[in-house]
Design a protein around this motif. Sequence first.
Motif, PDB file in Angstrom:
ATOM      1  N   SER A 139      36.293  28.819  54.878  1.00 19.23           N
ATOM      2  CA  SER A 139      37.114  29.493  53.866  1.00 19.23           C
ATOM      3  C   SER A 139      36.948  31.007  53.911  1.00 19.23           C
ATOM      4  N   PRO A 169      46.102  27.264  46.758  1.00 17.14           N
ATOM      5  CA  PRO A 169      45.817  25.822  46.826  1.00 17.14           C
ATOM      6  C   PRO A 169      46.973  24.940  46.365  1.00 17.14           C
ATOM      7  N   PHE A 175      34.534  28.879  46.366  1.00 16.18           N
ATOM      8  CA  PHE A 175      35.953  29.181  46.200  1.00 16.18           C
ATOM      9  C   PHE A 175      36.267  30.148  45.062  1.00 16.18           C
ATOM     10  N   LEU A 230      45.040  27.206  51.922  1.00 20.98           N
ATOM     11  CA  LEU A 230      44.283  26.362  50.997  1.00 20.98           C
ATOM     12  C   LEU A 230      43.402  27.198  50.079  1.00 20.98           C
TER      13      LEU A 230
END
Length: 479
Positions: A247, A35, A311, A31
Amino acid sequence: MHMQASSPLFVDLDGTLIKTDLLVESFLSLLVEQPLAAMRAPMWLARGKSALKHEIAGRIELDAAALPYNEDLLAWLRKQREGGRRIFLATASNERLAQRVADHLGVFDGVLASDEARNLSGVRKLEAIRGVAGDDFTYAGNDHVDVPIWQAARGSIAVGAPAGILRDLKSRGNLEAEFDGGSGGLKALVKALRPQQWLKNLLVFLPLLPLAKAAGVQMPHMLLQCLLAFVAFSLCASAVYVVNDLSDLPSDRAHPRKRKRPFASGAASAVHGILAVPLLLAVAFAIAASVSWLFTTVLFIYLVITTAYTFLLKRYALIDVLTLAGLYTIRVIGGAAAIAVVPSFWILAFSMFVFYSLALAKRYAELDTMRALNREGAKGRGYHVADISAVQLMGISSGLLSVLVMALYINSPEILTRYRHPQWLWGVCPLLMLWVSRVWLKAARSEMTDDPLVFAVKDKMSRLTIAAAGLLVLASLLW
């Protein structure tokens, strides 16, 4: 340990040998890194869970050395191996990932794992084990899905198994060994929310200070609004901290301090973290809506920016610290929105300079750690160890500029309308200069191991300095 056995030993992976779930972690990795590919997961799952695992495993790079292993179990397995016992890795994880783990550890005689067509879990795993060892085997597992295998096994090894399963295994009399699973449960999950970082959200109360003289009977209502804003920001920030940690698992595990974080160490379940995020955000925005639509908008902007930071933006040098400084300042703006006032230019200017300095101090500390480890820089960041002097120079300069902004504010005409005795505020300037200088002195001495604001709470001198500054502000308002 209750018995010794020489039967072949089959060891589960997820939750047993490692304190995490490879499917969840590999999907999170996909992810973050790809993504668009991750969006195809529902189509892969429609072909079956084994197909999902196969597709994900083929698209990620697994660092088997960085996984959070159950060290007690691993040490025991190595002793069994030295004694000549045959040991196999038997897991529902994809065969590619399982083989990487086996190759890294070097204690297994073979690997039984899921492939594209077969999900090796429960009864299917039992069939695969019997295909190798018949009914003469010992199994190490951790959860309800392993019960059919334990029931068929000659010997059982429980790793963090639920109390009911553990009682059943003991009653059967074939429990060879028992190990702690290493899960910290609810306590670890709460720690992952980083409640100590909620201190940053006290900034929402800052817009109240200039209004203390004129607020009058409105002050209790304003305090309540700011308190609700504080709670909303705290819950929203915690949700983002969880997302950030999930993440950042690979880079956190490569860091000497961050590898001890709940998700990186395996103390907290990644699944629980994923479930906590929408719950935290729902409560945060429900509280925000009760404050005002304007505050809700500010909180949403904060969420968007901090998610972008998680991100993307944190990978770029200087943009990351500017973003962090902006996020601190947004808290101040949020406090102003909660009480329906326009934030002071002086407060915003001061906030940007002082928080830019603190953000740079945090980066300086990370680079200092990397320098001590003889690394070029932190993984996933845009800095190199060679940047450390420039980061230090910019940080000190920005911190001292915040002192200048404070001095100009104290000398501005509007100060007379907001404070009864503003002359007391001049004492804040040397205290602020002292604190900024101390932060950077500690950083230069490699003694800044926390976020600077958390450091301020733990450091006695910082607490005294902040308390003295608070008394001076109070004196300027009341006396």
